[in-house]
Scaffold this motif. Sequence first.
Motif, mmCIF file in Angstrom:
data_model
loop_
_atom_site.group_PDB
_atom_site.id
_atom_site.type_symbol
_atom_site.label_atom_id
_atom_site.label_comp_id
_atom_site.label_asym_id
_atom_site.label_seq_id
_atom_site.Cartn_x
_atom_site.Cartn_y
_atom_site.Cartn_z
ATOM 1 N N ASP A 30 56.751 29.087 48.942
ATOM 2 C CA ASP A 30 56.391 28.707 47.718
ATOM 3 C C ASP A 30 56.801 27.420 47.398
ATOM 4 O O ASP A 30 55.925 26.489 46.885
ATOM 5 N N SER A 63 58.245 28.187 42.159
ATOM 6 C CA SER A 63 57.198 28.298 40.793
ATOM 7 C C SER A 63 57.269 29.793 40.474
ATOM 8 O O SER A 63 58.082 30.774 40.733
ATOM 9 N N ASP A 64 56.355 30.143 39.837
ATOM 10 C CA ASP A 64 56.249 31.513 39.046
ATOM 11 C C ASP A 64 56.264 32.758 40.277
ATOM 12 O O ASP A 64 56.718 33.704 39.804
ATOM 13 N N ASP A 65 55.983 32.440 41.593
ATOM 14 C CA ASP A 65 55.748 33.499 42.389
ATOM 15 C C ASP A 65 57.110 33.786 42.544
ATOM 16 O O ASP A 65 57.282 35.154 42.591
ATOM 17 N N ASP A 108 53.086 26.795 36.080
ATOM 18 C CA ASP A 108 51.990 27.453 37.044
ATOM 19 C C ASP A 108 51.964 28.921 36.704
ATOM 20 O O ASP A 108 51.841 29.854 37.642
ATOM 21 N N ASP A 250 51.303 27.182 47.054
ATOM 22 C CA ASP A 250 52.268 27.978 46.891
ATOM 23 C C ASP A 250 52.287 29.408 47.046
ATOM 24 O O ASP A 250 53.027 30.139 47.864
ATOM 25 N N THR A 251 51.040 29.858 46.555
ATOM 26 C CA THR A 251 51.080 31.544 46.873
ATOM 27 C C THR A 251 50.944 31.996 48.172
ATOM 28 O O THR A 251 51.507 33.036 48.593
HETATM 29 MG MG LIG Z 1 53.173 29.343 41.822
#
Ligand SMILES: [Mg+2]
Length: 288
Positions: A30, A63-65, A108, A250-251
């Motif tokens: 990520d 990030s959000d992941d 994100d 990132d994902t």
């Molecule tokens: Mg992300």
Amino acid sequence: MFENKMQNLPITMTKCPTMRDAIYGLAIGDAMGVPWEFTPRGSFCVTDMTGYGTYGQPAGTWSDDTALTLATCYSIKHRGCIDLADILNCFRNWLYKAQFTATGEVFDVGSTTRIAIGRGEGESDEQSNGNGSLMRIIPLAFVKDIKEQEIAAVSALTHAHRLSTDACILYVNIARQLIQKVPLQLIYRNIALPSSDFEWIRSIDTWLESEIKSSGYVLDTLQASLWVLANSDSFYEAILKAVNLGDDTDTVGAVTGALAGIIYGYQSIPEIWMSQLQNRDLIEECLF
Ligand SMILES: [Mg+2]
């Protein structure tokens, strides 16, 4: 005469992959991808951990992941079971209070995820098949006797369409077989498929890079990650190959990284990358 049977044991025991391998693999993938999200393939070449770029974040910022993955870990750890209401509450603590973040900043956020968390119900239309549940589902591979309907239900907190829930089921089942040390090629050949939408897995290892899309669509992300794993020989190679596919870097990095972590182990992650990873204390706190 005393016989030391220990002498007959192999000197090195084969370590069983753990959640640590997967979660650090995911966070590194990520963080490696964050500065390059939405950058077209071929217009850049990542060879190391970098900072800034798309979101202006310092190097090692995930990030959000990873945040939603840690929120899921935290809930399972503290509830001792899959408690959907509690997982949703942890997601809300992330979105509205910046808990489970690398640097205290929420960024994100996918539109399906934002809407679903707000209203407390996952989106189920065909357009809501981004990779937003796939990127956070890996902790379920480490829950003993996890049921496929539980995997689908955790996906459906944000992504409730059958394609997204099936992608999560397949991904967790792949992870569970990798944890059991089943070779990747055998998994691709033999794993039970949730539906005919996933027949491509039988030949994904032979696809050309030009046939791999690395967009935020759940099937593109899953295909990209499984292709990278089949065409890499180390954690380092897998992460760089995943991020350099471009677009949803990132994902694709995170989804690849979790499985690469299981395959190659926490110890295979380059120390220079680990030393730059933000908020490792939080990651440690959430592992179960
Ligand atoms: Mg992300």
